[in-house]
Scaffold this active site. Structure first.
Site, mmCIF file in Angstrom:
data_model
loop_
_atom_site.group_PDB
_atom_site.id
_atom_site.type_symbol
_atom_site.label_atom_id
_atom_site.label_comp_id
_atom_site.label_asym_id
_atom_site.label_seq_id
_atom_site.Cartn_x
_atom_site.Cartn_y
_atom_site.Cartn_z
ATOM 1 N N SER A 149 -19.860 -45.485 0.833
ATOM 2 C CA SER A 149 -20.295 -45.245 -0.532
ATOM 3 C C SER A 149 -20.572 -46.579 -1.204
ATOM 4 O O SER A 149 -20.027 -47.614 -0.805
ATOM 5 C CB SER A 149 -19.196 -44.509 -1.315
ATOM 6 N N TYR A 161 -10.134 -43.756 -3.467
ATOM 7 C CA TYR A 161 -11.445 -43.455 -2.906
ATOM 8 C C TYR A 161 -12.226 -44.738 -2.629
ATOM 9 O O TYR A 161 -12.750 -44.936 -1.529
ATOM 10 C CB TYR A 161 -12.232 -42.551 -3.857
#
Length: 270
Positions: A149, A161
Site C-alpha cells: 500500500s 496497518y
C-alpha cells in the site's frame, strides 16, 4: 518439460497456474480475472467458499479457466500451511493480496484481532512466498506480486496497518536483490485509495476523500502488470500517488508524519 514446470499445472492441464489470495473482491478479483484472460489456470484462496465457487464458475465461462478452490483463513496457522503446501507444489504466478485493516484506535482493540491482522498482512505473505519460490527458481520462471500500500511508503493510514505494509515493501525490495538472475520477478504493489470493499469491511468512513485520489481496480492491476514487465520492484499506480510518494521521500520524516495526519486522517484506524 521439467518436473518443476510440470508441477506448475493443474492435473491434466497445460496452462500455467497462478495462486491468488483474497480474490473474491477488489484487487484480488481484478487480478484473478486478468490472469485468467492471460491464459492462467487459478488457485483461489479465501474464507468464503460460496464466493470462491461462484468466481471459479465465472472465470471458466469467460475464459475456459480451470480453478482450484481452497477455503482458508490466513490468520489461522493450519490454514496457512495448507495453502503453503499447494504453493510449494508449483506455481508460475503468486499474488499475495489478502489483507485487512481495523477501525478503532490501536490500544482499544483486543490483541487477538491485531495479531490476526499481522498474520494475514505479513505472516501469510512471508509463508506463501517462501513456499512458492523454490519451484519457481528451479524452473527459472515465475512472478510474485505482494500487495502492499502507499501506506507502506507514506505513513499515516493507521499504525499497525501502515507498519504491516511497510514490512511487505521492505521484504520485497530485499528479496528482489537475492532473486536477481534467477528468472523470478517480485513486486511490491503499493496502491492508494481503490474503490473496493476494503474500507467498508473495516468500517472506515471515506466520504471525505477527494474523488481525484481514488483509483479503479483495473487501473491498479494494469499498472502492476506493466511495471512487472519493466522489472520495477515497487509499483505505485496512478500519477497522483507517484507524485505523493516521490515528494514524501524529499521531506524530513518528522514533517512528513505531521502532514500525513491531516492528509490520511488516521484517527480511528489501526
Amino acid at each position: 518439460m521439467t518436473d518443476s514446470a510440470a508441477s506448475a499445472r493443474l492435473p491434466g492441464a497445460t496452462r500455467p497456474v497462478a495462486l491468488v489470495t483474497g480474490p473474491t473482491s477488489g484487487i484480488g478479483h481484478g487480478y484473478a480475472g486478468r490472469l485468467a484472460a492471460l491464459g492462467y489456470d487459478l488457485v483461489l484462496v479465501a474464507r468464503d467458499t460460496e464466493r470462491l465457487t461462484a468466481l471459479a464458475g465465472e472465470l471458466e465461462r469467460k475464459f475456459g479457466t480451470r480453478s482450484e478452490v481452497l477455503t482458508a483463513d490466513l490468520a489461522v496457522e493450519a490454514d496457512r500451511e495448507r495453502v503453503a503446501e499447494r504453493a510449494a507444489a508449483g506455481l508460475e504466478f503468486l499474488v499475495n493480496n489478502a489483507g485487512f485493516a481495523h477501525q478503532g484506535e490501536f490500544w482499544t482493540l483486543p490483541y487477538e484481532r491485531l495479531q490476526a491482522q499481522l498474520d494475514v498482512n505479513v505472516t501469510a505473505v512471508l509463508r506463501l512466498t517462501h513456499a512458492a519460490l523454490p519451484a519457481m527458481i528451479s524452473a527459472a520462471k515465475g512472478s510474485v506480486v505482494n500487495v502492499a500500500s502507499v501506506a507502506g511508503l507514506v505513513p499515516g493510514r493507521g499504525s499497525a496497518y501502515s507498519a504491516s505494509k511497510a514490512y511487505v515493501v521492505s521484504f520485497t525490495e530485499g528479496l528482489a536483490g537475492g532473486l536477481a538472475g534467477t528468472g523470478v520477478r517480485v513486486q511490491a504493489l503499493c496502491p492508494g485509495f481503490v474503490r473496493t470493499e476494503f474500507h467498508e469491511r473495516a468500517g472506515i468512513e471515506m466520504s471525505s476523500t477527494p474523488r481525484r485520489m481514488w483509483l479503479t481496480v483495473d487501473q491498479v492491476v494494469a499498472d502492476s502488470l506493466g511495471d512487472l514487465e519493466k522489472d520495477r520492484v515497487v509499483s505505485v499506480p496512478g500519477v497522483q500517488y507517484k507524485v505523493l510518494t516521490t515528494a514524501a521521500g524529499m521531506i524530513p520524516r518528522a514533517l512528513q508524519v505531521r502532514m500525513n495526519r491531516g492528509l490520511f486522517n488516521s484517527r480511528g484506524r489501526t
